[in-house]
Design a protein around this motif. Structure first.
Motif, PDB file in Angstrom:
ATOM      1  N   LEU A 305      65.484  -7.525  40.852  1.00  0.00           N
ATOM      2  CA  LEU A 305      65.539  -8.104  42.189  1.00  0.00           C
ATOM      3  C   LEU A 305      64.524  -7.381  43.070  1.00  0.00           C
ATOM      4  N   ALA A 306      63.804  -8.168  43.876  1.00  0.00           N
ATOM      5  CA  ALA A 306      62.758  -7.568  44.704  1.00  0.00           C
ATOM      6  C   ALA A 306      62.613  -8.317  46.018  1.00  0.00           C
ATOM      7  N   MET A 307      62.115  -7.593  47.018  1.00  0.00           N
ATOM      8  CA  MET A 307      61.639  -8.198  48.264  1.00  0.00           C
ATOM      9  C   MET A 307      60.119  -8.276  48.122  1.00  0.00           C
ATOM     10  N   VAL A 308      59.565  -9.475  48.271  1.00  0.00           N
ATOM     11  CA  VAL A 308      58.140  -9.681  48.002  1.00  0.00           C
ATOM     12  C   VAL A 308      57.405 -10.098  49.270  1.00  0.00           C
ATOM     13  N   TRP A 309      56.343  -9.362  49.569  1.00  0.00           N
ATOM     14  CA  TRP A 309      55.412  -9.765  50.633  1.00  0.00           C
ATOM     15  C   TRP A 309      54.287 -10.580  49.990  1.00  0.00           C
ATOM     16  N   LYS A 310      54.108 -11.788  50.487  1.00  0.00           N
ATOM     17  CA  LYS A 310      53.019 -12.665  50.052  1.00  0.00           C
ATOM     18  C   LYS A 310      52.019 -12.723  51.209  1.00  0.00           C
ATOM     19  N   ILE A 311      50.880 -12.067  51.029  1.00  0.00           N
ATOM     20  CA  ILE A 311      49.923 -11.880  52.127  1.00  0.00           C
ATOM     21  C   ILE A 311      48.605 -12.576  51.791  1.00  0.00           C
ATOM     22  N   ARG A 312      48.222 -13.558  52.604  1.00  0.00           N
ATOM     23  CA  ARG A 312      46.958 -14.276  52.408  1.00  0.00           C
ATOM     24  C   ARG A 312      45.884 -13.629  53.272  1.00  0.00           C
ATOM     25  N   LEU A 313      44.762 -13.256  52.646  1.00  0.00           N
ATOM     26  CA  LEU A 313      43.683 -12.534  53.326  1.00  0.00           C
ATOM     27  C   LEU A 313      42.429 -13.389  53.423  1.00  0.00           C
TER      28      LEU A 313
END
Length: 718
Positions: A305-313
């Motif tokens: 289980l994870a908390m995921v940051w999806k960051i578009r650059l």
């Protein structure tokens, strides 16, 4: 208390929204009439102080300022202490007659925070009796036990003692045993490795993750995440993946908050510990190993289980275009070491890394180098060599390994910094359109250095030939000046020493519920999000952000006290890790009394503190009882005594050198000359002041024949 004092030092506006716990402290101070109102802001009156109490062997006390404002300690007489204990946080008042003494004198008005502790002692035979000597301040205590029974115990037996009645609470071992050091260090700070039974049982009830049990979460098992950690690491908090085609960065952090529910036995245990402790031979985790090294750890090939940051650059500028945080299930493709990634970055090839991961890692490295260059336009970069102590099977010092920051460390660091800044930004956003409540959070804050600290820093840099220009007067000029000083330090091989001076000039970073930015990193808002397995602050932030993305109400009124407690625990953990290493250095040198070792002088005051540089003693500190020198001067010091109980090493400087770690000879000569000139100037000034004092006394006593200068001259000739 530090966060409240920082606000009070800057002045608390009348209309400022404070957390309830801070309001209570403010009301208490108003009742004692210790605040003054200036320009609609509350300030603490100059004759009062909120500080920490330290007690002496003779029973006197000192009130130390909590904030580092270069203020003198206040002395408190025995009858003014109000039964305070060491470590208590108090409100003190400066006495009117304190100007007659060399040290300001004060009295305790009230105890703001009380701390009850046992005393750790070792048994010592004094004349015909056995007494207890406390560690580390060596205060004698009477023991509530018969002398006959005490004499049956081995010499230097370690005892836990009740300081109020002298009752023996526990016998721990003997001082001569190297394996007692871990117990000593943990007991000094009231820490233990074993977990509360309820917390341990709760941790063991959880089962392995199955996709069918978490259908509400985003399935990210198709993404080729990889974890990069040191060799031997068992608690893997983070995993990363970068898709260069879409310019999308994914940062996955272990979802510890799923397992550690608020106010549960696990939560109470984690809150009490605050942080994991890392000793050379083992770690003492914040969470039971069932979680920290298994179910929460992002282990290779396991569903987690994870908390995921999806960051578009932005593909060209690398600016963040948009970001999203969500709950997910992931699977780490491969667990990598820093060494393996460095090999790939250096040669473009690696037999240890999966072929499908090589290109994504190289693409991510290119991205993070640009992010790093962009960040350092506003923030600072310091040399971060880490000294890793190696112990033998008897837990005695074997070797010191120097681990420097490498490209792989920078790659991971930039990803974590980006996730942390995005987390800090999300904290400040409204939950709903009508949400106007006070936005308390858990921030990592760092205020800019004071003008006096900046002036002192650049004065020292001038003395060692690193800086020749004027002192910078604004943050932008300060940043540019630091970069230039660091460049000059590289030419003289003084990078580490100059970085230490710069860091010492700055306030300490801490946790706070009110955001004031992070000066050192150059961020307007910054938080700790990426290590919830080993830091309770990150676990708290996960809960706050979960409530944020689910549009739930979250109660944050307790955050000011939690932030204060975490900042204190963080400092304690650093002291614990240092204390253990100091004990290993002391035992090593206890067998080498009379031998001399190379080092350099750390301070410019007396007594001199020498940092040894000879392997395997890099980082060991020796108190010099004899010998002269200036800061950073290279010396040879002879070991003359070692106190195993206090872990203090004593020596005398037997040789000094007119060069120090690559400084050009003319620079060290200038430094030494400047010091000598400064001392001569001070001597002349004292002589001048003494002459003026004598002259003034003569004028006041003209009727006294012995005050006549002519008579004094004649008497001197006789």
């Amino acid at each position: 208390m530090n966060e409240f004092l920082n606000l009070l030092h800057a002045g608390i506006p009348l209309d400022f929204k404070l957390a309830d716990s801070f309001k209570q402290t403010l009301e208490l101070l108003l009742r004692f009439d210790v605040l003054t109102l200036h320009k609609n802001r509350y300030f603490l009156k100059k004759s009062f102080r909120i500080g920490r109490v330290e007690l002496t062997r003779t029973g006197y006390g000192f009130v130390l300022p909590l904030l580092k404002l270069s203020e003198q300690d206040w002395l408190v007489e025995k009858n003014m202490l109000k039964r305070v204990q060491k470590g208590d946080i108090v409100l003190a008042k400066l006495l009117n007659n304190s100007h007659h003494s060399n040290r300001p004198r004060a009295k305790i008005l009230t105890i703001l925070e009380s701390k009850d502790k046992f005393v750790l002692c070792y048994l010592e035979k004094y004349k015909l009796d056995c007494i207890a000597i406390s560690i580390p301040n060596e205060i004698p205590y009477k023991i509530k036990a018969s002398q006959k029974s005490l004499k049956t115990l081995p010499s230097h037996t370690i005892l836990k003692l009740n300081p109020k009645n002298g009752e023996i609470l526990e016998i721990l071992g003997t001082l001569e045993d190297p394996k007692i050091d871990e117990t000593l260090t943990l007991c000094l700070y009231d820490r233990q490795e074993s977990f509360n039974l309820n917390a341990q049982l709760q941790a063991e009830r959880f089962k392995e993750v199955r996709l069918k049990d978490f259908k509400e979460r985003t399935n990210c098992t198709h993404l080729p995440f990889y974890a990069i950690d040191p060799i031997g690491a068992k608690d893997h908090d983070d995993a990363i993946y970068f898709d260069a085609d879409s310019s999308m960065l994914y940062v996955a952090i272990a979802d510890v908050s799923y397992y550690v529910q608020e106010e549960s036995p696990l939560d109470l245990e984690a809150k009490n510990r605050g942080f994991s402790i890392y000793l050379p031979h083992k770690s003492i985790p914040m969470l039971p190993r069932t979680l920290s090294e298994n179910l929460c750890s992002l282990n290779e090939g396991k569903l987690r289980l994870a908390m995921v940051w999806k960051i578009r650059l932005h593909k060209r500028t690398k600016a963040v275009l948009n970001s999203e945080l969500f709950e997910a299930v992931i699977k780490v493709r491969q667990k990598l070491t820093y060494e393996a990634v460095d090999e790939l970055l250096k040669s473009g090839a690696s037999k240890q890394i999966l072929p499908t991961l090589k290109k994504p890692i190289l693409n991510l490295y290119a991205l993070t180098q640009k992010l790093r260059a962009k960040r350092l336009k506003f923030g600072f970069d310091f040399l971060s060599d880490e000294k890793l102590m190696e112990l033998d099977k008897n837990l005695e010092l074997k070797n010191i390994k120097i681990e420097s920051q490498t490209p792989s460390h920078q790659l991971v660091e930039e990803c974590m910094l980006l996730a942390n800044t995005e987390s800090a930004k999300l904290q400040t956003k409204k939950t709903t359109q009508n949400d106007e409540t006070l936005k308390l959070g858990i921030y990592r804050v760092h205020s800019q250095p004071k003008p006096d600290a900046i002036a002192e820093l650049f004065a020292k840099l001038k003395e060692i030939g690193i800086w020749e220009k004027a002192i910078p007067r604004n943050p932008k000029a300060f940043h540019q000046a630091i970069l230039k000083a660091q460049q000059a330090a590289k030419l003289t091989n003084l990078i580490s020493e100059v970085d230490k001076l710069i860091i010492q000039s700055m306030p300490q970073a801490l946790y706070a519920s009110h955001n004031i930015g992070h000066f050192g990193l150059g961020f307007e808002a910054y938080s700790h999000f990426t290590s919830p397995i080993r830091r309770y602050s990150d676990l708290l932030l996960h809960r706050i952000l979960k409530a944020k993305i689910k549009l739930c109400k979250d109660c944050r009124e307790s955050l000011p006290l939690l932030c204060e407690d975490l900042s204190q625990k963080e400092r304690e953990v650093a002291k614990i890790e240092m204390d253990f290493k100091d004990r290993k250095f002391a035992r090593f040198l206890n067998h080498r009394i009379g031998q001399a070792f190379l080092g350099f002088i750390l301070n410019d005051s007396t007594p001199k503190l020498i940092s040894l540089t000879a392997p395997p003693l890099q980082g060991a500190r020796v108190i010099s009882l004899k010998g002269e020198g200036v800061q950073y001067q290279k010396v040879r010091i002879q070991i003359i005594d070692v106190n195993i109980a206090t872990a203090k090493i004593y020596g005398r400087i037997v040789e000094s050198y007119d060069e120090s770690f690559g400084i050009r000879s003319e620079q060290i000569s200038k430094y030494l000359f400047a010091k000598m000139y400064q001392r001569e100037k001070q001597t002349k000034q004292r002589a001048k002041e003494k002459a003026q004092s004598i002259s003034k006394a003569i004028q006041c006593n003209r009727r006294n024949p012995y005050a006549n200068p002519k008579f004094l001259h004649q008497r001197k000739k006789k």
